[in-house]
Scaffold this motif. Structure first.
Motif, short mmCIF file in Angstrom:
data_model
loop_
_atom_site.label_atom_id
_atom_site.label_comp_id
_atom_site.label_asym_id
_atom_site.label_seq_id
_atom_site.Cartn_x
_atom_site.Cartn_y
_atom_site.Cartn_z
N ARG A 118 0.82 -1.22 0.00
CA ARG A 118 0.00 0.00 0.00
C ARG A 118 0.85 1.27 0.00
N PHE A 119 2.13 1.14 0.28
CA PHE A 119 3.01 2.30 0.26
C PHE A 119 3.44 2.60 -1.17
N ILE A 120 3.65 3.88 -1.45
CA ILE A 120 4.12 4.31 -2.76
C ILE A 120 5.53 4.89 -2.57
N PRO A 121 6.55 4.10 -2.90
CA PRO A 121 7.90 4.63 -2.76
C PRO A 121 8.18 5.66 -3.85
N LEU A 122 8.82 6.75 -3.46
CA LEU A 122 9.19 7.78 -4.43
C LEU A 122 10.70 7.72 -4.63
N LEU A 123 11.08 7.72 -5.90
CA LEU A 123 12.46 7.48 -6.29
C LEU A 123 13.06 8.69 -6.99
N ALA A 124 14.38 8.70 -7.10
CA ALA A 124 15.09 9.82 -7.72
C ALA A 124 14.61 10.05 -9.15
N SER A 125 14.55 11.32 -9.51
CA SER A 125 14.23 11.72 -10.88
C SER A 125 15.42 12.49 -11.44
N ASP A 126 15.27 12.97 -12.67
CA ASP A 126 16.33 13.80 -13.25
C ASP A 126 16.47 15.12 -12.49
N ARG A 127 15.37 15.53 -11.84
CA ARG A 127 15.35 16.82 -11.16
C ARG A 127 15.72 16.74 -9.68
N ASP A 128 15.30 15.68 -9.01
CA ASP A 128 15.46 15.58 -7.55
C ASP A 128 15.94 14.21 -7.12
N LYS A 129 16.60 14.20 -5.97
CA LYS A 129 16.95 12.97 -5.27
C LYS A 129 16.15 12.97 -3.96
N PRO A 130 15.72 11.79 -3.48
CA PRO A 130 14.90 11.75 -2.27
C PRO A 130 15.51 12.45 -1.07
N HIS A 131 16.82 12.28 -0.82
CA HIS A 131 17.42 12.93 0.35
C HIS A 131 17.44 14.45 0.20
N GLU A 132 17.47 14.96 -1.04
CA GLU A 132 17.37 16.40 -1.25
C GLU A 132 15.98 16.91 -0.89
N VAL A 133 14.97 16.11 -1.21
CA VAL A 133 13.59 16.47 -0.86
C VAL A 133 13.45 16.51 0.66
N ALA A 134 14.03 15.53 1.34
CA ALA A 134 14.00 15.52 2.81
C ALA A 134 14.61 16.81 3.36
N ASN A 135 15.68 17.26 2.74
CA ASN A 135 16.31 18.51 3.18
C ASN A 135 15.37 19.70 3.00
N ARG A 136 14.59 19.72 1.93
CA ARG A 136 13.64 20.82 1.72
C ARG A 136 12.54 20.83 2.78
N PHE A 137 12.17 19.64 3.25
CA PHE A 137 11.19 19.55 4.33
C PHE A 137 11.84 19.85 5.68
N LYS A 138 13.17 19.95 5.69
CA LYS A 138 13.97 20.19 6.88
C LYS A 138 13.87 19.03 7.87
#
Length: 161
Positions: A100-120
């Protein structure tokens, strides 16, 4: 004792810095396993965003309960690894136990750990409950308890069991 005090201060500082209830979630663009680009505009909302890491023992302990809430409510749970070493293969293998989980993976634009940084996000697991307008209604640093998570989903407009 000191370790607990420093840990508690770290959590409080992290909560003070993170994206707060009432704020829109930051922009990002990550792929789902089917190759669809997921952004705040394309998220199925309300939703739950969980930042985790494959090596995290608290995440391992929390995921079965979160998965049960996802099954019971039908709310999409997007999981984003904040561990740069978690490859696509590692993430997808880990998520086989949680369909039921939807894993989100790196794209050409973003990496998951970078997104985590944006959420602080300063640790894992961190869970954000988002309403239909992509605004945070609740966040949990560490384990999200079932009742608190269901209450947050109610605030997001979800009918809960």
């Amino acid at each position: 004792m000191r370790t607990r005090v420093f840990w508690a201060l770290g959590v409080l500082l992290g909560l003070a810095l993170a994206v707060q209830p009432g704020q829109r979630i930051p922009e990002f663009a990550l792929w789902d396993p089917q190759g669809n680009l997921v952004t705040p505009a394309t998220l199925k909302k309300p939703a739950v965003l969980v930042f985790w890491a494959s090596w995290c023992p608290v995440c391992r302990a929390e995921f079965p309960g979160l998965h049960k809430v996802a099954e019971e409510t039908g709310v999409p749970f997007y999981v984003i690894s904040r561990e740069p070493k978690d490859t696509k293969e590692v993430v997808l293998a880990y998520m086989k136990a949680y369909p039921r989980f939807i894993p989100l993976l790196a794209s050409d634009r973003d990496k998951p750990h970078e997104v985590a940084n944006r959420f602080k996000v300063l640790g894992q697991p961190w869970t954000f409950v988002v309403d239909a307008e992509a605004k945070v209604v609740a966040l949990f640093a560490g384990r999200a308890g079932r009742e608190a998570l269901l209450d947050a989903l109610l605030l997001a407009g979800v009918e809960v069991p």
